[in-house]
Design a protein around this motif. Structure first.
Motif, PDB file in Angstrom:
ATOM      1  N   UNK A 147      -0.171 -17.581   1.035  1.00  0.00           N
ATOM      2  CA  UNK A 147       0.697 -17.111   0.853  1.00  0.00           C
ATOM      3  C   UNK A 147       1.137 -15.638   0.416  1.00  0.00           C
ATOM      4  N   UNK A 148      -0.411 -15.868  -0.622  1.00  0.00           N
ATOM      5  CA  UNK A 148      -0.596 -14.651  -1.355  1.00  0.00           C
ATOM      6  C   UNK A 148      -0.434 -13.329  -0.062  1.00  0.00           C
ATOM      7  N   UNK A 149      -1.128 -13.359   0.595  1.00  0.00           N
ATOM      8  CA  UNK A 149      -1.833 -12.076   1.557  1.00  0.00           C
ATOM      9  C   UNK A 149      -0.202 -11.806   2.974  1.00  0.00           C
ATOM     10  N   UNK A 150       0.791 -12.709   2.723  1.00  0.00           N
ATOM     11  CA  UNK A 150       2.330 -12.149   2.789  1.00  0.00           C
ATOM     12  C   UNK A 150       3.637 -11.778   2.241  1.00  0.00           C
ATOM     13  N   UNK A 151       3.690 -12.506   1.190  1.00  0.00           N
ATOM     14  CA  UNK A 151       4.134 -12.986   0.022  1.00  0.00           C
ATOM     15  C   UNK A 151       4.623 -11.463  -0.436  1.00  0.00           C
ATOM     16  N   UNK A 152       5.565 -10.387  -0.189  1.00  0.00           N
ATOM     17  CA  UNK A 152       5.794  -9.421  -0.579  1.00  0.00           C
ATOM     18  C   UNK A 152       5.150  -8.023   0.195  1.00  0.00           C
ATOM     19  N   UNK A 330      -8.632  -1.073   7.699  1.00  0.00           N
ATOM     20  CA  UNK A 330      -7.063  -1.970   7.448  1.00  0.00           C
ATOM     21  C   UNK A 330      -6.643  -0.904   7.037  1.00  0.00           C
ATOM     22  N   UNK A 331      -5.307  -0.522   7.668  1.00  0.00           N
ATOM     23  CA  UNK A 331      -4.665   0.736   7.346  1.00  0.00           C
ATOM     24  C   UNK A 331      -3.245   0.283   6.831  1.00  0.00           C
ATOM     25  N   UNK A 332      -2.938   1.004   5.885  1.00  0.00           N
ATOM     26  CA  UNK A 332      -2.265   1.016   4.453  1.00  0.00           C
ATOM     27  C   UNK A 332      -0.502   0.683   5.599  1.00  0.00           C
ATOM     28  N   UNK A 333      -0.316   0.054   4.608  1.00  0.00           N
ATOM     29  CA  UNK A 333       1.278  -0.393   5.645  1.00  0.00           C
ATOM     30  C   UNK A 333       1.270  -1.791   6.675  1.00  0.00           C
ATOM     31  N   UNK A 334      -0.460  -1.876   6.949  1.00  0.00           N
ATOM     32  CA  UNK A 334       0.176  -2.836   8.083  1.00  0.00           C
ATOM     33  C   UNK A 334       0.051  -4.386   7.305  1.00  0.00           C
ATOM     34  N   UNK A 335       0.084  -5.533   8.223  1.00  0.00           N
ATOM     35  CA  UNK A 335      -0.234  -6.436   7.456  1.00  0.00           C
ATOM     36  C   UNK A 335      -1.716  -6.536   6.941  1.00  0.00           C
ATOM     37  N   UNK A 336      -1.377  -7.525   6.057  1.00  0.00           N
ATOM     38  CA  UNK A 336      -2.662  -7.926   5.927  1.00  0.00           C
ATOM     39  C   UNK A 336      -3.206  -9.185   6.349  1.00  0.00           C
ATOM     40  N   UNK A 337      -4.737  -9.081   7.122  1.00  0.00           N
ATOM     41  CA  UNK A 337      -5.341 -10.238   7.916  1.00  0.00           C
ATOM     42  C   UNK A 337      -5.580 -11.435   7.084  1.00  0.00           C
TER      43      UNK A 337
END
Length: 415
Positions: A147-152, A330-337
């Motif tokens: 969940x650390x990849x999507x939280x905030x 992995x572009x800045x501002x995109x969702x972390x995979x």
């Protein structure tokens, strides 16, 4: 010993993982030397057990929890143990620094205060120790919840990655499911591997097995959270849901298991919970404690790092080689995979699965060796009431067996 049986010799009959297309066909070892390891936020020693399986040696363990330190002192009697990462002051010389840092502020069922929360924010203390270390460890191994990849918006992983890059580290991370190591527990965790001297991508991302197709339930036992039932139940076919430190009410509690063949709703023993994490049974037992204190074993086991997961990481540190892939930036501002990396000023998205290896799966019902205790009437009826009022989808056979389970309790009390 169970640890030896679950982490024994590699299987000859099948491939445990496949080297990714474009990568060297047989990555060579970095070194066969035994590493010295410092474990921060060590818990009950899951990471340490995995590293010890490969001959590595711990020189310092640290955890703030009194009960966890009692386990560490019992299981690692020759290792120095500290009670507060904030008072360590200086890292001893070591090859590997490990840290299953606190997840309470990053967990989906936790406080969700993020990486700056009072518990998870202690990662800053660890990073400061790493920043001051000279020459510092060759490897850093961090573990936490997905969940650390999507939280905030992924603020936690971005902050950690940025700090590591500022210190000259190359890094890679991957979400891994403990079921890939054969344990019947669905447990997804993120491991972050970083180094100033070695590219971590071949070790962490250079092998993949892909998850097997999901079987139909059939007559397999199914795990679920009896403490829930309003918005979810953590349903797992032929496995338990992730063992956790406690319910939403912070009560240490085991998952429940439905045995369709027996029409039984039961809970595993604490010894089987330890085995579900890859520990030997009675790993967390401390002589002389009363029943109330013993309940804390569930919390400790739920917060632990899976031993086979840790052993796989320890083994992969021996693998080097070039990393070739078709990874996208992995572009800045995109969702972390679910997996990614940062190396030589670039960041990339990896397409590896959550199953780096695919070891033979152990069926949940046959895996359990201890006495399965029937779920109490109060717990079963409370869960059933919440489930029937909810809009969740579930099998009618499951609902009927819950009613049957409660009726058996009532009949026993009436006799």
């Amino acid at each position: 010993m169970f640890l030896k049986s679950i982490l024994g010799e590699p299987l000859d009959s099948q491939m445990e993982g496949t080297v990714l297309t474009g990568a060297p066909p047989a990555p060579g070892p970095i070194s066969k030397k035994h590493f010295t390891v410092v474990g921060m936020f060590a818990g009950i020693g899951g990471l340490e057990c995995g590293f010890h399986q490969h001959g590595h040696r711990s020189v310092l363990l640290c955890d703030a929890d009194d009960r966890a330190r009692a386990v560490l002192a019992n299981r690692f009697p020759k290792v120095q143990i500290s009670d507060d990462v904030r008072t360590v002051g200086k890292l001893p010389d070591c090859d590997v620094l490990t840290a299953g840092f606190p997840c309470q502020d990053l967990s989906q069922v936790g406080r969700r205060k993020g990486i700056s929360g009072p518990n998870s924010g202690l990662i800053d203390v660890l990073l400061e120790l790493l920043r001051k270390a000279r020459p510092g460890p060759a490897w850093l191994v961090l573990e936490n919840v997905p969940f650390m990849l999507s939280l905030d918006g992924g603020r936690a992983i971005d902050r950690i990655a940025t700090e590591l890059e500022a210190m000259g580290f190359m890094w890679a991370y991957r979400t891994v499911d403990a079921r890939s190591f054969g344990l019947p527990q669905r447990r997804r965790r993120v491991v972050i591997l970083a180094s100033r001297v070695n590219d971590p991508r071949p070790a962490l991302l250079g092998i993949d097995a892909r998850a097997p197709l999901i079987d139909k339930r059939g007559v397999h036992a199914c795990g679920f959270y009896w403490t829930e039932g309003n918005t979810g139940i953590g349903w797992a076919i032929d496995a338990t849901p992730p063992l956790k430190g406690g319910s939403s009410l912070h009560i240490p509690s085991p998952p429940a298991i439905w045995f369709p063949r027996r029409r039984l709703i039961g809970v595993p023993s604490i010894e089987d919970a330890e085995r579900l994490q890859g520990f030997d049974p009675k790993w967390t037992e401390v002589c002389g404690e009363d029943a109330r204190q013993a309940r804390q074993r569930w919390r400790l086991v739920g917060n632990a790092v899976s031993v086979p997961f840790a052993a796989w990481i320890a083994e992969r540190l021996q693998h080097a080689g070039e990393y070739h892939s078709d990874d996208e930036p992995l572009l800045t501002g995109t969702r972390w995979p679910s997996a990614g990396w940062g190396c030589e000023g670039q960041r990339g998205r990896s397409t590896v699965s959550e199953w780096p290896v695919a070891r033979p799966q152990q069926h949940l019902a046959s895996f359990l060796s201890g006495v399965v205790k029937p779920l109490s009437r109060k717990a079963a009826s409370g869960f059933l009431s919440r489930l029937e009022r909810s809009t969740l989808r579930y099998e009618e056979a499951f609902r009927l067996d819950l009613h049957h389970h409660i009726a058996v309790h009532d009949a026993a009390e009436a006799s």
